[in-house]
Design a protein around this motif. Sequence first.
Motif, PDB file in Angstrom:
ATOM      1  N   GLU A  65      -0.534  -0.817  -7.461  1.00 49.52           N
ATOM      2  CA  GLU A  65       0.096  -1.457  -6.306  1.00 49.52           C
ATOM      3  C   GLU A  65      -0.107  -2.976  -6.350  1.00 49.52           C
ATOM      4  O   GLU A  65       0.713  -3.738  -5.850  1.00 49.52           O
ATOM      5  N   ASP A 103       0.865  -1.178   0.000  1.00 48.81           N
ATOM      6  CA  ASP A 103       0.000   0.000   0.000  1.00 48.81           C
ATOM      7  C   ASP A 103       0.905   1.233   0.000  1.00 48.81           C
ATOM      8  O   ASP A 103       1.060   1.914   0.999  1.00 48.81           O
ATOM      9  N   THR A 104       1.496   1.505  -1.143  1.00 47.23           N
ATOM     10  CA  THR A 104       2.547   2.532  -1.227  1.00 47.23           C
ATOM     11  C   THR A 104       2.044   3.941  -0.980  1.00 47.23           C
ATOM     12  O   THR A 104       2.816   4.808  -0.579  1.00 47.23           O
ATOM     13  N   ASP A 105       0.747   4.193  -1.198  1.00 45.33           N
ATOM     14  CA  ASP A 105       0.229   5.539  -0.929  1.00 45.33           C
ATOM     15  C   ASP A 105      -0.431   5.632   0.453  1.00 45.33           C
ATOM     16  O   ASP A 105      -0.998   6.656   0.814  1.00 45.33           O
ATOM     17  N   SER A 106      -0.346   4.541   1.224  1.00 40.12           N
ATOM     18  CA  SER A 106      -0.836   4.488   2.611  1.00 40.12           C
ATOM     19  C   SER A 106      -2.296   4.908   2.766  1.00 40.12           C
ATOM     20  O   SER A 106      -2.675   5.516   3.757  1.00 40.12           O
TER      21      SER A 106
END
Length: 170
Positions: free
Chosen positions: A73, A62-65
């Motif tokens: 993703e 979840d790279t954009d949190s």
Amino acid sequence: DELAARRKVLPPLADSKLRILMKEFRKLDKDGSGEVSKDELAVALRDVFPGVNIDELMMVFDTDSNGKVGYSEFAPLSKVISTFEQFDTDSNGLISREELKAVLQRLDPNFNDQQLDELMASIDFDISGSLNIVEFVMYVADYSDELGIKLEQTAAILAGDTRKTKAEVI
């Protein structure tokens, strides 16, 4: 169909692998939001990887949190899971020392037991003697695209695919 209407519009995919990936993504995206929630991911992985820590996977992918996994993703997550499954030759949900050694010796025929011991000491977090999916993900996520290319090449070798990967063609 209301669900189809709610789905975010994505560009058409020319490559068959991308179509398959998108189909898998859409199966997970139960609410048609264009993103896979933590709960949707947990349900999908529960049978394949019992006991998997979804929170740890989300931290990596979840790279954009935002608490969800979007398609961009999902693609790397899917690739890592697919690679894990190919390395797990006995399909028990773990990569044993022997399975890992076999893979690494395909990458480097000189890879030895001492190197395997050092590697396992650094990535086998639960000291079980084998790698679960989260340990494998953490290991792969720690390295550059170079490792990803090597993993792709090894997965192709294990699958009996002799075609050149994109990295080999360039």
